[in-house]
Motif scaffolding. Structure first.
Motif, PDB file in Angstrom:
ATOM      1  N   ARG A 247     -44.204  16.581  16.963  1.00  0.00           N
ATOM      2  CA  ARG A 247     -43.877  15.336  17.664  1.00  0.00           C
ATOM      3  C   ARG A 247     -44.541  14.118  17.034  1.00  0.00           C
ATOM      4  O   ARG A 247     -44.248  12.987  17.428  1.00  0.00           O
ATOM      5  N   LEU A 248     -45.429  14.338  16.094  1.00  0.00           N
ATOM      6  CA  LEU A 248     -46.150  13.218  15.492  1.00  0.00           C
ATOM      7  C   LEU A 248     -45.202  12.245  14.792  1.00  0.00           C
ATOM      8  O   LEU A 248     -45.252  11.038  15.035  1.00  0.00           O
ATOM      9  N   LEU A 249     -44.364  12.759  13.916  1.00  0.00           N
ATOM     10  CA  LEU A 249     -43.481  11.872  13.146  1.00  0.00           C
ATOM     11  C   LEU A 249     -42.443  11.176  14.024  1.00  0.00           C
ATOM     12  O   LEU A 249     -42.262   9.954  13.895  1.00  0.00           O
ATOM     13  N   PRO A 250     -41.749  11.889  14.932  1.00  0.00           N
ATOM     14  CA  PRO A 250     -40.797  11.175  15.785  1.00  0.00           C
ATOM     15  C   PRO A 250     -41.442  10.037  16.575  1.00  0.00           C
ATOM     16  O   PRO A 250     -40.860   8.954  16.697  1.00  0.00           O
ATOM     17  N   ASN A 251     -42.652  10.260  17.089  1.00  0.00           N
ATOM     18  CA  ASN A 251     -43.336   9.190  17.826  1.00  0.00           C
ATOM     19  C   ASN A 251     -43.631   8.004  16.914  1.00  0.00           C
ATOM     20  O   ASN A 251     -43.441   6.845  17.295  1.00  0.00           O
ATOM     21  N   LEU A 252     -44.066   8.294  15.696  1.00  0.00           N
ATOM     22  CA  LEU A 252     -44.405   7.236  14.751  1.00  0.00           C
ATOM     23  C   LEU A 252     -43.171   6.460  14.309  1.00  0.00           C
ATOM     24  O   LEU A 252     -43.258   5.268  13.990  1.00  0.00           O
ATOM     25  N   GLU A 253     -42.026   7.121  14.302  1.00  0.00           N
ATOM     26  CA  GLU A 253     -40.786   6.484  13.866  1.00  0.00           C
ATOM     27  C   GLU A 253     -40.065   5.745  14.996  1.00  0.00           C
ATOM     28  O   GLU A 253     -38.938   5.279  14.822  1.00  0.00           O
ATOM     29  N   SER A 254     -40.747   5.595  16.125  1.00  0.00           N
ATOM     30  CA  SER A 254     -40.121   4.923  17.274  1.00  0.00           C
ATOM     31  C   SER A 254     -39.912   3.435  17.061  1.00  0.00           C
ATOM     32  O   SER A 254     -39.279   2.765  17.885  1.00  0.00           O
ATOM     33  N   ASP A 255     -40.433   2.910  15.968  1.00  0.00           N
ATOM     34  CA  ASP A 255     -40.273   1.475  15.680  1.00  0.00           C
ATOM     35  C   ASP A 255     -39.052   1.186  14.814  1.00  0.00           C
ATOM     36  O   ASP A 255     -38.833   0.040  14.426  1.00  0.00           O
ATOM     37  N   GLN A 256     -38.242   2.190  14.552  1.00  0.00           N
ATOM     38  CA  GLN A 256     -37.165   2.020  13.589  1.00  0.00           C
ATOM     39  C   GLN A 256     -35.805   1.730  14.225  1.00  0.00           C
ATOM     40  O   GLN A 256     -34.762   1.907  13.609  1.00  0.00           O
ATOM     41  N   PHE A 257     -35.814   1.295  15.475  1.00  0.00           N
ATOM     42  CA  PHE A 257     -34.598   0.832  16.136  1.00  0.00           C
ATOM     43  C   PHE A 257     -35.030  -0.181  17.188  1.00  0.00           C
ATOM     44  O   PHE A 257     -36.223  -0.382  17.416  1.00  0.00           O
TER      45      PHE A 257
END
Length: 287
Positions: A245-255
């Motif tokens: 879940r680390l990467l999906p949480n970190l990528e939450s700024d991409q939309f």
């Protein structure tokens, strides 16, 4: 899509998304922190009362040694907090020394917060004096508060010997606890709002609106909630002990959520506190 950093009133930068380690067991705190750093996190939020400061600092130190040419200390933002039982000038000085000893492998601490306002005027004031001295020493770069309400912030800002304003107020904040007035006060005073429990500890993942937005944007419910925090201009601290879940949480700024969807989430506000709420702690003259 969103700024990767916020500029603090001290002039330093803080990454917009951090890894929270509240309730992260000592046995896995180093591993998940190191996994976070390898994933791309550059901001980790700990506290003395979490009892995992040493493990987090050890993870940062290990990451720095892995590739000194690219893994730089100045790219990492490490936060800890002084608990209420250590309020007061002398106790806070000692507590700062303890945290610095645990952080000796990373040389300095980027941010120390007062964990809550739950003491009294004299002890809160003494703690702030000790924190200001820590900044003057160069071993602590920024200071701030956590769980402070407007009245506590006003008290602090009125200290006669105030030299450093809080850089951060870290508070529980999410669509079911929007704290609109408190957040607006912080932003007016140049204090960055840092949102803990942005995922509502998973307690609202079955909300119909949240599920519909996750489907609409093809994102996880966690990503929708983190994105809501970012859309408000907050630093946000999603916590996980699950590596996947680390990467999906970190990528939450991409939309970006639409203004209409943000407004719909705002309307969920119901003063839903998942843990504690020291922002309502009385001042001395209210007891």
């Amino acid at each position: 899509m969103f700024p990767k950093f916020h500029k603090l009133n001290s002039g330093h930068k803080i990454p917009s998304i951090g890894l929270g380690v509240y309730l992260t067991p000592v046995s896995i705190a180093k591993e998940i922190s190191l996994d976070g750093l390898e994933t791309g996190y550059r901001h980790i939020d700990s506290a003395q009362v979490y009892k995992n400061e040493s493990e987090v600092c050890d993870a940062i130190a290990e990451w720095l040694k892995k590739d000194p040419s690219t893994n730089k200390r100045e790219d990492i933002f490490y936060t800890t907090k002084i608990f209420d039982s250590d309020h007061g000038y002398e106790l806070t000085k000692k507590a700062i020394e303890v945290s610095l000893e645990r952080a000796k492998g990373i040389d300095y601490i980027d941010l120390i917060l007062m964990h809550s306002p739950r003491s009294d005027y004299e002890r809160r004031h003494g703690s702030w004096l000790a924190l200001q001295e820590a900044v003057a020493s160069g071993k602590v770069k920024n200071i701030g508060v956590s769980n402070y309400g407007i009245k506590h912030l006003k008290e602090l800002l009125a200290y006669p010997d105030l030299k450093i304003k809080p850089a951060i107020n870290q508070i529980e904040i999410h669509p079911w606890l929007t704290r609109t007035e408190l957040a607006a006060f912080c932003q007016t005073e140049g204090i960055v709002v840092e949102a803990y429990s942005p995922l509502v500890r998973g307690q609202k993942f079955d909300d119909e609106l949240l599920l519909s937005l996750a489907k609409k944007y093809s994102k996880t419910t966690a990503q929708i909630l983190i994105n809501w925090s970012l859309s408000k201009g907050y630093v946000t601290l999603p916590k996980t002990v699950t590596k996947s879940r680390l990467l999906p949480n970190l990528e939450s700024d991409q939309f970006k959520l639409s203004p209409e969807d943000i407004k719909a989430l705002d309307a969920k506000d119901e003063y839903f506190v998942t843990g504690w709420d020291p922002t309502v702690y009385p001042l001395d003259n209210e007891k």
